[in-house]
Write a protein that holds these residues in place. Structure first.
Motif, PDB file in Angstrom:
ATOM      1  N   ASN A 625      -6.044 -19.874 -10.279  1.00  0.00           N
ATOM      2  CA  ASN A 625      -4.723 -19.380 -10.730  1.00  0.00           C
ATOM      3  C   ASN A 625      -4.834 -18.080 -11.477  1.00  0.00           C
ATOM      4  OD1 ASN A 625      -3.228 -21.356  -9.716  1.00  0.00           O
ATOM      5  ND2 ASN A 625      -3.205 -22.630 -11.573  1.00  0.00           N
ATOM      6  N   ASP A 626      -5.844 -18.025 -12.343  1.00  0.00           N
ATOM      7  CA  ASP A 626      -6.021 -16.817 -13.157  1.00  0.00           C
ATOM      8  C   ASP A 626      -6.304 -15.616 -12.251  1.00  0.00           C
ATOM      9  OD1 ASP A 626      -6.648 -15.727 -16.071  1.00  0.00           O
ATOM     10  OD2 ASP A 626      -8.170 -14.931 -14.722  1.00  0.00           O
ATOM     11  N   LEU A 627      -7.199 -15.805 -11.284  1.00  0.00           N
ATOM     12  CA  LEU A 627      -7.550 -14.686 -10.405  1.00  0.00           C
ATOM     13  C   LEU A 627      -6.342 -14.259  -9.567  1.00  0.00           C
ATOM     14  CD1 LEU A 627     -11.143 -15.649  -9.165  1.00  0.00           C
ATOM     15  CD2 LEU A 627     -10.457 -14.387 -11.196  1.00  0.00           C
ATOM     16  N   GLU A 628      -5.605 -15.249  -9.085  1.00  0.00           N
ATOM     17  CA  GLU A 628      -4.428 -14.910  -8.265  1.00  0.00           C
ATOM     18  C   GLU A 628      -3.378 -14.190  -9.109  1.00  0.00           C
ATOM     19  OE1 GLU A 628      -3.343 -18.636  -6.470  1.00  0.00           O
ATOM     20  OE2 GLU A 628      -4.573 -18.215  -4.679  1.00  0.00           O
ATOM     21  N   ARG A 629      -3.240 -14.654 -10.341  1.00  0.00           N
ATOM     22  CA  ARG A 629      -2.251 -14.020 -11.213  1.00  0.00           C
ATOM     23  C   ARG A 629      -2.616 -12.536 -11.415  1.00  0.00           C
ATOM     24  NH1 ARG A 629      -2.179 -14.393 -17.291  1.00  0.00           N
ATOM     25  NH2 ARG A 629      -0.330 -13.172 -17.835  1.00  0.00           N
ATOM     26  N   LYS A 630      -3.898 -12.308 -11.639  1.00  0.00           N
ATOM     27  CA  LYS A 630      -4.340 -10.923 -11.873  1.00  0.00           C
ATOM     28  C   LYS A 630      -4.197 -10.092 -10.587  1.00  0.00           C
ATOM     29  CE  LYS A 630      -7.586 -11.468 -15.729  1.00  0.00           C
ATOM     30  NZ  LYS A 630      -7.600 -12.868 -16.188  1.00  0.00           N
ATOM     31  N   GLY A 631      -4.678 -10.650  -9.480  1.00  0.00           N
ATOM     32  CA  GLY A 631      -4.636  -9.919  -8.202  1.00  0.00           C
ATOM     33  C   GLY A 631      -3.207  -9.582  -7.821  1.00  0.00           C
ATOM     34  N   ASN A 632      -2.325 -10.563  -7.932  1.00  0.00           N
ATOM     35  CA  ASN A 632      -0.921 -10.318  -7.560  1.00  0.00           C
ATOM     36  C   ASN A 632      -0.256  -9.319  -8.495  1.00  0.00           C
ATOM     37  OD1 ASN A 632      -0.770 -11.888  -5.262  1.00  0.00           O
ATOM     38  ND2 ASN A 632      -0.559 -13.770  -6.490  1.00  0.00           N
ATOM     39  N   TRP A 633      -0.665  -9.405  -9.764  1.00  0.00           N
ATOM     40  CA  TRP A 633      -0.084  -8.426 -10.697  1.00  0.00           C
ATOM     41  C   TRP A 633      -0.435  -7.005 -10.232  1.00  0.00           C
ATOM     42  CZ3 TRP A 633      -1.636  -4.295 -13.441  1.00  0.00           C
ATOM     43  CH2 TRP A 633      -0.657  -3.718 -14.273  1.00  0.00           C
ATOM     44  N   ILE A 634      -1.703  -6.801  -9.867  1.00  0.00           N
ATOM     45  CA  ILE A 634      -2.138  -5.458  -9.430  1.00  0.00           C
ATOM     46  C   ILE A 634      -1.330  -5.022  -8.198  1.00  0.00           C
ATOM     47  CG2 ILE A 634      -4.032  -4.198  -8.289  1.00  0.00           C
ATOM     48  CD1 ILE A 634      -5.980  -5.453 -10.227  1.00  0.00           C
ATOM     49  N   ILE A 635      -1.245  -5.920  -7.229  1.00  0.00           N
ATOM     50  CA  ILE A 635      -0.556  -5.553  -5.980  1.00  0.00           C
ATOM     51  C   ILE A 635       0.889  -5.153  -6.272  1.00  0.00           C
ATOM     52  CG2 ILE A 635       0.310  -6.544  -3.800  1.00  0.00           C
ATOM     53  CD1 ILE A 635      -2.425  -7.969  -3.611  1.00  0.00           C
ATOM     54  N   ASN A 636       1.571  -5.963  -7.059  1.00  0.00           N
ATOM     55  CA  ASN A 636       2.970  -5.640  -7.359  1.00  0.00           C
ATOM     56  C   ASN A 636       3.101  -4.368  -8.175  1.00  0.00           C
ATOM     57  OD1 ASN A 636       4.080  -7.760  -5.970  1.00  0.00           O
ATOM     58  ND2 ASN A 636       3.726  -9.172  -7.677  1.00  0.00           N
ATOM     59  N   HIS A 637       2.183  -4.216  -9.108  1.00  0.00           N
ATOM     60  CA  HIS A 637       2.230  -3.026  -9.950  1.00  0.00           C
ATOM     61  C   HIS A 637       2.108  -1.765  -9.089  1.00  0.00           C
ATOM     62  CE1 HIS A 637       1.382  -0.241 -13.220  1.00  0.00           C
ATOM     63  NE2 HIS A 637       0.337   0.172 -12.513  1.00  0.00           N
ATOM     64  N   ILE A 638       1.159  -1.781  -8.168  1.00  0.00           N
ATOM     65  CA  ILE A 638       0.949  -0.576  -7.344  1.00  0.00           C
ATOM     66  C   ILE A 638       2.137  -0.369  -6.398  1.00  0.00           C
ATOM     67  CG2 ILE A 638      -0.554   0.513  -5.602  1.00  0.00           C
ATOM     68  CD1 ILE A 638      -2.935  -0.813  -6.951  1.00  0.00           C
ATOM     69  N   ARG A 639       2.562  -1.468  -5.788  1.00  0.00           N
ATOM     70  CA  ARG A 639       3.715  -1.329  -4.878  1.00  0.00           C
ATOM     71  C   ARG A 639       4.927  -0.734  -5.607  1.00  0.00           C
ATOM     72  NH1 ARG A 639       3.853  -7.085  -1.759  1.00  0.00           N
ATOM     73  NH2 ARG A 639       2.108  -6.696  -0.365  1.00  0.00           N
ATOM     74  N   ASN A 640       5.143  -1.214  -6.827  1.00  0.00           N
ATOM     75  CA  ASN A 640       6.355  -0.785  -7.541  1.00  0.00           C
ATOM     76  C   ASN A 640       6.248   0.581  -8.189  1.00  0.00           C
ATOM     77  OD1 ASN A 640       7.509  -3.180  -6.899  1.00  0.00           O
ATOM     78  ND2 ASN A 640       6.893  -4.200  -8.799  1.00  0.00           N
ATOM     79  N   ASN A 641       5.028   0.981  -8.528  1.00  0.00           N
ATOM     80  CA  ASN A 641       4.911   2.208  -9.326  1.00  0.00           C
ATOM     81  C   ASN A 641       4.233   3.379  -8.642  1.00  0.00           C
ATOM     82  OD1 ASN A 641       5.917   1.253 -12.072  1.00  0.00           O
ATOM     83  ND2 ASN A 641       4.403  -0.289 -11.532  1.00  0.00           N
ATOM     84  N   GLU A 642       3.457   3.114  -7.601  1.00  0.00           N
ATOM     85  CA  GLU A 642       2.648   4.191  -7.058  1.00  0.00           C
ATOM     86  C   GLU A 642       3.051   4.617  -5.643  1.00  0.00           C
ATOM     87  OE1 GLU A 642       0.905   5.763  -9.062  1.00  0.00           O
ATOM     88  OE2 GLU A 642       0.755   4.318 -10.713  1.00  0.00           O
ATOM     89  N   TRP A 643       4.082   4.046  -5.125  1.00  0.00           N
ATOM     90  CA  TRP A 643       4.575   4.455  -3.797  1.00  0.00           C
ATOM     91  C   TRP A 643       5.418   5.721  -4.004  1.00  0.00           C
ATOM     92  CZ3 TRP A 643       3.245   3.829   0.953  1.00  0.00           C
ATOM     93  CH2 TRP A 643       4.117   4.109   1.991  1.00  0.00           C
ATOM     94  N   ILE A 644       5.060   6.783  -3.318  1.00  0.00           N
ATOM     95  CA  ILE A 644       5.750   8.046  -3.577  1.00  0.00           C
ATOM     96  C   ILE A 644       6.390   8.600  -2.308  1.00  0.00           C
ATOM     97  CG2 ILE A 644       4.374   8.782  -5.575  1.00  0.00           C
ATOM     98  CD1 ILE A 644       2.597  10.374  -3.696  1.00  0.00           C
ATOM     99  N   LYS A 645       7.398   9.418  -2.517  1.00  0.00           N
ATOM    100  CA  LYS A 645       8.072  10.078  -1.395  1.00  0.00           C
ATOM    101  C   LYS A 645       8.155  11.551  -1.759  1.00  0.00           C
ATOM    102  CE  LYS A 645      12.237   9.627   1.361  1.00  0.00           C
ATOM    103  NZ  LYS A 645      13.376   8.764   1.657  1.00  0.00           N
ATOM    104  N   ASN A 646       7.754  12.430  -0.829  1.00  0.00           N
ATOM    105  CA  ASN A 646       7.790  13.847  -1.194  1.00  0.00           C
ATOM    106  C   ASN A 646       9.065  14.506  -0.669  1.00  0.00           C
ATOM    107  OD1 ASN A 646       7.295  14.344   1.484  1.00  0.00           O
ATOM    108  ND2 ASN A 646       5.545  15.694   1.138  1.00  0.00           N
ATOM    109  N   SER A 647       9.203  15.781  -0.970  1.00  0.00           N
ATOM    110  CA  SER A 647      10.465  16.448  -0.634  1.00  0.00           C
ATOM    111  C   SER A 647      10.652  16.612   0.864  1.00  0.00           C
ATOM    112  CB  SER A 647      10.514  17.822  -1.323  1.00  0.00           C
ATOM    113  OG  SER A 647       9.359  18.543  -0.960  1.00  0.00           O
TER     114      SER A 647
END
Ligand code: G1P
Length: 912
Positions: A625-647
């Motif tokens: 559970n702990d590992l999944e919690r951490k792994g999923n947190w990373i995936i969601n964090h990157i999906r939500n914050n690091e997806w970019i669109k340029n001009s």
């Protein structure tokens, strides 16, 4: 200029030939054996021979020396009535032929595993030389050179033969550091066969040591007859005003002044060996054998052994056969058969490359003019990937030993000893850490577990590495002394051991908490890209945060299987580690950078110097559970914050933050900034959704793809020496880590696309590299994959690159889909229509569960990937009951294990 000639494969074994090889610069070929001889050789017989940084027989060469000095291996014949002629083309007259149209001299290279043959024929003179170089598959560090001279004219010729191999005989460090003074250490002896140099000391101002290494150049005629004399000193051989391309001894046909048993002291030495004058009748051939040997044990008797083993025509030919057999056997698995025979043969050269890196490390070919031998941590693990597919027997031990390099803070030793599992403390205390290092061992271990099903491996206990560096190299343990040794101890002074599982956990948990202001894992000293080394304070690598994230999820899956198969309900861990498994007691908020860093510091304080040695049992479900919690947190964090669109409307993942704390990728006044690495690990591990992958492909095609460099560049041109990110921005754009087509990352991009089912796009990536390498006019390399393709399209740093392992892995486990799943055999072909031959067949011979299997896919009407499904599977003609799921079939390990271990088994898979 003549049209450029391409090399061609000449037989099934992948041997090839190239006309006019001397008309391409920077070509070099490896000659090596398992005894540890490492040579490089060029079409003009330049290159060097060594067994390590401190034991160079020939002068160490960098790429630029390959054409600047031509003083390596030479063999002269002085033809009566004409004058001197060099079999390597290294006389003033012959060098001048290079750009002459209708040159009277024709040169051809033939090469195979691992031998190199140059044929040079001068039609005006009526003379031909064949020079063959190889290292015997034996325990001697020796390169053999067979020189056969043929009189192709009509009249009898009288020739005086002289071998001329300068003996450098010392450490590469002395090239500039006391080159002359170290020649004063030389003690040169002539024997019945040649010139032997044993320096008195190995020169090092920090402490001179008595030298034990002997460097020899020996010669013998085809019938075993000895030479008639020697010119053992360079200055006597070349004469006043002469040089190695125009030596007085040869040009003035001087009598050799040294006889067996003579001694010379304090001069630069040369294996200049005079053979007796020969009358060559029309059509007649005479052969001479030259041996270039390094003996590190100071054993003077070895030279007699070498002469008796290889000192005649018959004996050297036998040694060549054995050498060919040795390598054929080593490289025969995996063997591919597709609709493109050239590709299949090219892959044999890919098979060779990881073995070359095992022998040479990352240091000893002309482009690799850095390091002092050995490999880095990352490379150690990359190379194991290929070894798992080729030499699996020893790999379990190797993996186990490698884990002894992990520190309790999740970092690792960076100086790797020559013995398995030997890691050395950095006496200079250079506190450098690469943030990606913890992620690679898991990938390699996972491949091992998939191929073997040996989940017990995770429960084996191993030590930890210890030195003065602490807290992921951000601190020093002032209490540690070198006398204490390099093993982590408990407070009671006992060596601490934890399971391999615990090592993997530590390598993932400490980076998880080690985040920068944007909550991605800090870049520290750099990541996979060694050139991103100037953002240690505020830099972040989103790219590798993604890899750690997917590893955490994958590791959780493996632990579930461990529980299922062996009813393991609890895992024993170091008590201190409970801190890092926060979900088990008091979960922290992963959105808080501060909470993460505080928790990590607490952990570091608990194990900075020693640890308690107390173990606790942790429920495997809670751990998962702990590992999944951490792994999923990373995936969601990157999906939500690091997806970019340029001009311009393109979208992809940002992969980095610089040392100023700014996002790196996207629009920029100097032009769009995009990195391939950021797309690779987000795609490979599942952070990117399918919709995102499609957008990534479009953006990579727009900003990174460039046919000029054979495919996808590592990054766009930043038009800036970006001091707050790394030295690579100092490199010219399109070279090495700054925007070249860097094979390792490009192949991993291909791999990631295949993994996610984007087969056409994945094929395109791999095929563009392959096609570029095959285009000799552009790539100017022999078969194989180079580290990168530069801005002019030239293949650079050939042979020693981790990309070969990944290519092999991708072709076998993704294209052909022959892989393991925790011990079971999985077949999941992702071949496209044109990869099948005319009859719709494609096959591979590989090893699985110690059995040789030939997996043949039959796709009679040549359907494309996506159109076919597996309809039946048979082994040796008998239908196999197995679970087919669309394009994938799983064959239980016990089915394969029931097959005869000594036979090749045919697995036929019908696609329709
Ligand atoms: C080399 C290094 C590798 C590093 C890469 C990028 O790649 O060996 O460790 O990650 O440069 O800096 P290779 O030679 O394996 O292709």
């Amino acid at each position: 200029m003549d049209k450029v000639k391409y090399w061609e494969f000449i037989n099934e074994n992948g041997e090839f030939e190239l006309e006019d090889p001397q008309k391409s610069s920077y070509l070099y070929f490896p000659i090596a054996n398992e005894a540890g001889l490492m040579s490089s050789i060029t079409p003009t017989l330049n290159g060097d021979i060594k067994s390590g940084q401190n034991t160079f027989l020939l002068l160490p060469v960098s790429a630029e020396d390959l054409h600047n000095t031509r003083s390596s291996r030479n063999f002269w014949i002085n033809i009566k009535g004409y004058g001197p002629w060099s079999v390597s083309g290294n006389s003033p007259m012959q060098i001048g032929y290079t750009f002459r149209e209708n040159s009277p001299e024709k040169v051809k290279l033939e090469a195979g595993f691992l031998w190199h043959k140059i044929t040079r024929e001068n039609s005006d003179l009526g003379i031909k030389a064949e020079v063959l170089n190889f290292a015997p598959a034996d325990n001697h560090k020796v390169e053999l050179m067979k020189v056969s001279i043929t009189n192709t004219g009509e009249d009898t010729k009288t020739i005086v033969p002289t071998a001329a191999i300068p003996i450098y005989g010392r450490s590469a460090d002395n090239l500039r550091d006391h080159r002359h003074v170290t020649s004063l250490l030389h003690r040169i002896k002539t024997t019945d066969n040649g010139v032997v140099v044993k320096p008195t000391l190995s020169f090092d101002e920090r402490g001179h040591k008595i030298n034990n290494v002997i460097y020899s150049v020996l010669g013998v005629e085809e019938n075993g007859e000895n030479p008639i004399g020697f010119f053992p000193e360079v200055e006597e051989f070349i004469g006043e005003g002469g040089n190695l391309e125009c030596p007085e001894a040869v040009f003035c046909n001087k009598e050799p002044y040294a006889k067996p048993g003579d001694m010379f002291e304090g001069y630069e030495a040369i294996g200049a060996i005079r053979f007796k004058e020969v009358e060559l009748l029309a059509g007649e051939t005479k052969t001479f054998i030259v041996m270039m040997a390094i003996n590190e044990d100071g054993d003077e008797t070895e030279n007699r052994v070498l002469i008796s083993k290889y000192g005649s025509l018959e004996k050297i030919d036998r040694a060549l056969d054995e050498c060919k057999k040795y390598w054929d056997n080593k490289l025969k698995r995996p063997e591919f058969e597709t609709g493109d025979e050239k590709f299949d043969k090219w892959m044999k050269w890919i098979n060779l490359q990881p073995i070359l890196r095992r022998i040479y490390g990352c240091s000893f070919l002309p482009h690799h003019d850095y390091g002092r031998g050995g490999r880095g941590w990352r490379d150690l693990w990359q190379d194991c990937l290929a070894l798992l597919m080729m030499e699996p027997d020893e790999v379990r031990k190797l993996l186990y030993n490698n884990y002894a390099g992990v520190r309790i803070d999740g970092s690792n030793a960076t100086i790797i000893g020559s013995k398995p599992g030997e890691f050395i403390a950095d006496r200079n205390n250079i506190a450098r850490i690469w943030m990606d290092h913890g992620a690679w061992p898991f990938l390699t271990t996972k491949l091992y577990l998939d191929l073997s099903g040996d989940l017990n491996f995770l429960l084996e206990e191993q030590e930890y590495f210890k030195d003065r560096l602490a807290s992921r190299c951000s601190d020093f343990d002032e209490t540690w002394t070198i006398e204490e040794g390099n093993k982590l101890k408990t407070f009671e002074g006992k060596t601490y051991k934890g399971t391999i599982l615990e090592h993997i956990l530590i390598q993932h948990l400490t980076p998880f908490f080690n985040v920068g202001m944007h909550n991605n894992i800090r870049l520290e000293g750099a990541d996979w890209n060694d050139g991103l080394d100037m953002a240690p304070e505020r830099g972040e690598s989103v790219a590798f945060t993604a890899l750690y994230g997917s590893n955490l999820i994958e590791f959780a899956k493996i632990l579930k299987e461990l529980k299922k198969r062996y009813s393991v309900n609890e895992i024993e861990l170091a008590e201190e580690m409970l801190l890092l498994l926060d979900s088990l007691s008091s979960p922290i908020n992963y959105d808080s950078v501060e909470d993460k860093v505080n928790l990590l510091n607490k952990y570091f304080n608990s194990c900075k110097s020693k640890i308690s040695g107390r173990k606790v049992n942790v429920s495997i479900d809670e751990l998962i559970n702990d590992l999944e919690r951490k792994g999923n947190w990373i995936i969601n964090h990157i999906r939500n914050n690091e997806w970019i669109k340029n001009s311009e409307g393109y979208e992809w993942f940002n992969g980095y933050y610089d040392n100023s704390g700014n996002r790196v990728e996207g629009d920029h006044p100097n032009g769009t900034r995009m990195n391939l690495t950021s797309q690779v690990f987000t795609t490979m591990g599942g952070t990117a959704t399918d919709e995102q992958i499609e957008k990534i492909i479009k953006s990579a095609n727009k900003y990174l793809k460039d046919d000029k460099v054979g495919g996808y560049r590592l990054n766009t041109n930043y038009h800036e020496v970006k001091k707050d990110l790394g030295r690579l921005f100092g490199f010219a754009f399109g070279h090495k880590e700054n925007g070249a087509m860097f094979s390792h990352m490009a192949v991993m991009y291909g791999n990631a696309l295949y993994k996610r089912g984007y087969v056409e796009a994945g094929y395109e990536v791999i095929n563009s590299i392959y096609s570029h390498c095959m285009n000799f006019e552009k790539s100017r390399i022999y078969p194989g994959i180079p580290e990168y393709i530069n801005e002019k399209g030239r293949g650079m740093y050939h042979y020693l690159t981790g990309s070969a392992s990944w290519l092999l892995l991708t072709v076998l486990t993704e294209m052909f889909g022959v892989k393991g799943e925790l011990g079971d055999l999985v077949l999941e072909p992702k071949l496209i229509d044109k990869q099948f031959d005319n009859e719709g067949k494609a096959s591979v011979i590989a090893l699985f569960a110690e059995r040789s299997i030939r997996v043949q896919y039959i796709n009679r009407i040549k359907l494309n990937y996506g159109q076919y499904k597996i309809v039946s599977v048979s082994i040796n003609g008998n239908k196999v009951e197995c679970s087919i799921c669309g394009n994938k079939v799983v064959i239980e390990r016990k089915v394969i294990e029931s097959l005869d271990i000594n036979k090749l088994h045919n697995i036929v898979v019908e696609l329709a």
